[in-house]
Design a protein around this motif. Structure first.
Motif, PDB file in Angstrom:
ATOM      1  N   SER A  95      39.177 -45.807 -13.821  1.00 22.81           N
ATOM      2  CA  SER A  95      40.468 -45.289 -14.280  1.00 22.81           C
ATOM      3  C   SER A  95      40.894 -44.094 -13.431  1.00 22.81           C
ATOM      4  O   SER A  95      42.072 -43.945 -13.085  1.00 22.81           O
ATOM      5  CB  SER A  95      40.383 -44.884 -15.759  1.00 22.81           C
ATOM      6  OG  SER A  95      40.248 -46.022 -16.591  1.00 22.81           O
ATOM      7  N   ARG A  96      39.956 -43.239 -13.099  1.00 23.38           N
ATOM      8  CA  ARG A  96      40.273 -42.091 -12.241  1.00 23.38           C
ATOM      9  C   ARG A  96      40.711 -42.541 -10.854  1.00 23.38           C
ATOM     10  O   ARG A  96      41.610 -41.940 -10.250  1.00 23.38           O
ATOM     11  CB  ARG A  96      39.054 -41.174 -12.144  1.00 23.38           C
ATOM     12  CG  ARG A  96      38.841 -40.315 -13.376  1.00 23.38           C
ATOM     13  CD  ARG A  96      37.543 -39.550 -13.319  1.00 23.38           C
ATOM     14  NE  ARG A  96      37.449 -38.588 -14.407  1.00 23.38           N
ATOM     15  CZ  ARG A  96      36.307 -38.038 -14.819  1.00 23.38           C
ATOM     16  NH1 ARG A  96      35.164 -38.371 -14.228  1.00 23.38           N
ATOM     17  NH2 ARG A  96      36.303 -37.172 -15.808  1.00 23.38           N
ATOM     18  N   ARG A  97      40.112 -43.595 -10.362  1.00 24.34           N
ATOM     19  CA  ARG A  97      40.487 -44.100  -9.035  1.00 24.34           C
ATOM     20  C   ARG A  97      41.930 -44.605  -9.051  1.00 24.34           C
ATOM     21  O   ARG A  97      42.704 -44.322  -8.136  1.00 24.34           O
ATOM     22  CB  ARG A  97      39.522 -45.204  -8.607  1.00 24.34           C
ATOM     23  CG  ARG A  97      39.777 -45.731  -7.207  1.00 24.34           C
ATOM     24  CD  ARG A  97      38.615 -46.579  -6.715  1.00 24.34           C
ATOM     25  NE  ARG A  97      38.889 -47.141  -5.406  1.00 24.34           N
ATOM     26  CZ  ARG A  97      38.794 -46.494  -4.249  1.00 24.34           C
ATOM     27  NH1 ARG A  97      38.400 -45.222  -4.261  1.00 24.34           N
ATOM     28  NH2 ARG A  97      39.064 -47.068  -3.110  1.00 24.34           N
ATOM     29  N   MET A  98      42.289 -45.347 -10.087  1.00 24.95           N
ATOM     30  CA  MET A  98      43.672 -45.822 -10.172  1.00 24.95           C
ATOM     31  C   MET A  98      44.629 -44.646 -10.359  1.00 24.95           C
ATOM     32  O   MET A  98      45.710 -44.602  -9.771  1.00 24.95           O
ATOM     33  CB  MET A  98      43.811 -46.826 -11.323  1.00 24.95           C
ATOM     34  CG  MET A  98      43.080 -48.136 -11.082  1.00 24.95           C
ATOM     35  SD  MET A  98      43.415 -49.387 -12.350  1.00 24.95           S
ATOM     36  CE  MET A  98      42.553 -48.678 -13.763  1.00 24.95           C
ATOM     37  N   GLY A 168      32.001 -49.673 -22.738  1.00 22.96           N
ATOM     38  CA  GLY A 168      32.307 -48.330 -22.288  1.00 22.96           C
ATOM     39  C   GLY A 168      33.790 -48.289 -22.006  1.00 22.96           C
ATOM     40  O   GLY A 168      34.313 -49.180 -21.331  1.00 22.96           O
ATOM     41  N   THR A 169      34.493 -47.317 -22.531  1.00 23.53           N
ATOM     42  CA  THR A 169      35.925 -47.206 -22.292  1.00 23.53           C
ATOM     43  C   THR A 169      36.233 -45.844 -21.712  1.00 23.53           C
ATOM     44  O   THR A 169      35.717 -44.822 -22.173  1.00 23.53           O
ATOM     45  CB  THR A 169      36.732 -47.475 -23.585  1.00 23.53           C
ATOM     46  OG1 THR A 169      38.125 -47.301 -23.331  1.00 23.53           O
ATOM     47  CG2 THR A 169      36.307 -46.561 -24.724  1.00 23.53           C
ATOM     48  N   GLY A 170      37.049 -45.843 -20.649  1.00 24.41           N
ATOM     49  CA  GLY A 170      37.397 -44.606 -19.958  1.00 24.41           C
ATOM     50  C   GLY A 170      38.895 -44.542 -19.715  1.00 24.41           C
ATOM     51  O   GLY A 170      39.465 -45.451 -19.120  1.00 24.41           O
ATOM     52  N   THR A 171      39.516 -43.481 -20.183  1.00 24.60           N
ATOM     53  CA  THR A 171      40.964 -43.318 -20.074  1.00 24.60           C
ATOM     54  C   THR A 171      41.295 -41.954 -19.494  1.00 24.60           C
ATOM     55  O   THR A 171      40.701 -40.946 -19.889  1.00 24.60           O
ATOM     56  CB  THR A 171      41.628 -43.454 -21.463  1.00 24.60           C
ATOM     57  OG1 THR A 171      41.252 -44.702 -22.045  1.00 24.60           O
ATOM     58  CG2 THR A 171      43.137 -43.361 -21.365  1.00 24.60           C
ATOM     59  N   VAL A 172      42.238 -41.933 -18.556  1.00 24.24           N
ATOM     60  CA  VAL A 172      42.751 -40.678 -17.998  1.00 24.24           C
ATOM     61  C   VAL A 172      44.271 -40.764 -17.928  1.00 24.24           C
ATOM     62  O   VAL A 172      44.845 -41.860 -17.921  1.00 24.24           O
ATOM     63  CB  VAL A 172      42.175 -40.379 -16.601  1.00 24.24           C
ATOM     64  CG1 VAL A 172      40.662 -40.221 -16.648  1.00 24.24           C
ATOM     65  CG2 VAL A 172      42.564 -41.462 -15.595  1.00 24.24           C
TER      66      VAL A 172
END
Length: 305
Positions: A95-98, A168-172
């Motif tokens: 998510s950070r990469r996008m 695992g879920t990651g949101t930014v």
């Protein structure tokens, strides 16, 4: 191919669909390649990109998404998913990469995710899935994105897949919206699962209550089992109405002897009351997220003028 799972001998292209203002994609896997880059000088644009790549996780969004996923699985008769540390780290990194613009601010899958699982605590996985979504505003809600996932057959299949046991879920969030990645696997290595503490009630006791001249006095103790060395708080109610919230931080040697814990957990105070008979109650309040309030006791007292 089955878009809801991935094995190393079944690779394919990602499927994409658009739902309202949400861009969604389905999971794929591919080989990862690593390159080294020479040192470069800092520029304002590069500094902004670095900041976006290190954007903090929107923890409340991810907690809500996990809760919604498990609620949907319960309704469908699927076992709940357990959060895994490595899967969360992998999801957050993508998510950070996008968010940083590395994908041209285009929603796409992590082509190296399947191989990356070996260093993110899931080397023993035999099946895997990934949901990726973005919302054009930073003020996105987990519920809105979850509903979009559930309207998309492939994403819904990942969410409800009985073969999966971990996620695992990651949101930014950044200037180009909110980016969410969810990784699913059937297995993770020992120590990866995040065990949520069992919800318990505060403990304690109203030891004594007495009436006096236009006042009522209470004595007791209370503590949070999940944070036994910290002092929690107590509500005092007169005839069902809260009149004061007080910290339970007086020394109580007897509590220390019984529970063998440090910290102060006693309370003793007087509250104003009109003349007559009154019901005095105390309620121990939680100090942490996995504890619920508990009634410590009630007593009838007579207050004089």
């Amino acid at each position: 191919m089955d878009p809801t799972s991935k094995r190393p001998d079944k690779l394919g292209g990602a499927r994409h669909s658009r739902v309202a203002a949400l861009a969604l994609a389905l999971a794929t896997a591919a080989s990862a390649s690593l390159v080294s880059a020479p040192a470069v000088s800092a520029t304002p644009a590069r500094t902004a990109a670095i900041a976006a790549a290190a954007a903090p996780q929107v923890v409340s969004f991810d907690q809500a998404m996990t809760r919604l996923i498990n609620q949907a699985r319960q309704q469908a008769g699927s076992p709940p998913l357990t959060q895994a540390r490595g899967l969360t780290q992998l999801a957050l990194a993508w998510s950070r990469r996008m968010n940083s613009g590395a994908t041209g601010y285009q929603l796409m899958h992590n082509a190296g995710a399947w191989n990356s699982l070996t260093i993110f605590g899931a080397a023993n996985r035999s099946t895997w899935g990934e949901n990726v979504g973005t919302v054009s505003t930073a003020a996105a809600s987990a519920a809105g994105l979850f509903q979009a996932y559930m309207r998309s057959p492939g994403h819904r299949a990942n969410i409800l897949n009985r073969k999966f046991h971990y996620l695992g879920t990651g949101t930014v969030s950044g200037s180009h919206g909110t980016w969410n990645t969810i990784e699913f696997t059937d297995a993770v290595q020992p120590g990866q699962a995040v065990v949520t503490p069992r919800t318990v009630a505060a403990i304690g006791h109203l030891d004594a209550a007495s009436g006096g001249k236009l006042r009522a006095s209470v004595v007791g103790w209370s503590l949070d089992p999940h944070r036994p060395t910290a002092s929690n708080t107590v509500n005092v109610l007169v005839d069902g109405r809260r009149v004061v919230t007080t910290p339970a931080r007086n020394p109580r040697a007897d509590v220390f002897r019984v529970f063998h814990i440090a910290g102060n957990h006693g309370f003793a105070l007087a509250v104003a009351a009109t003349a007559g008979r009154h019901t005095i109650c105390t309620v121990g309040l939680p100090d942490g997220p996995y504890t619920v309030p508990r009634a410590l006791g009630c007593s009838i007292v007579t207050v004089t003028r």
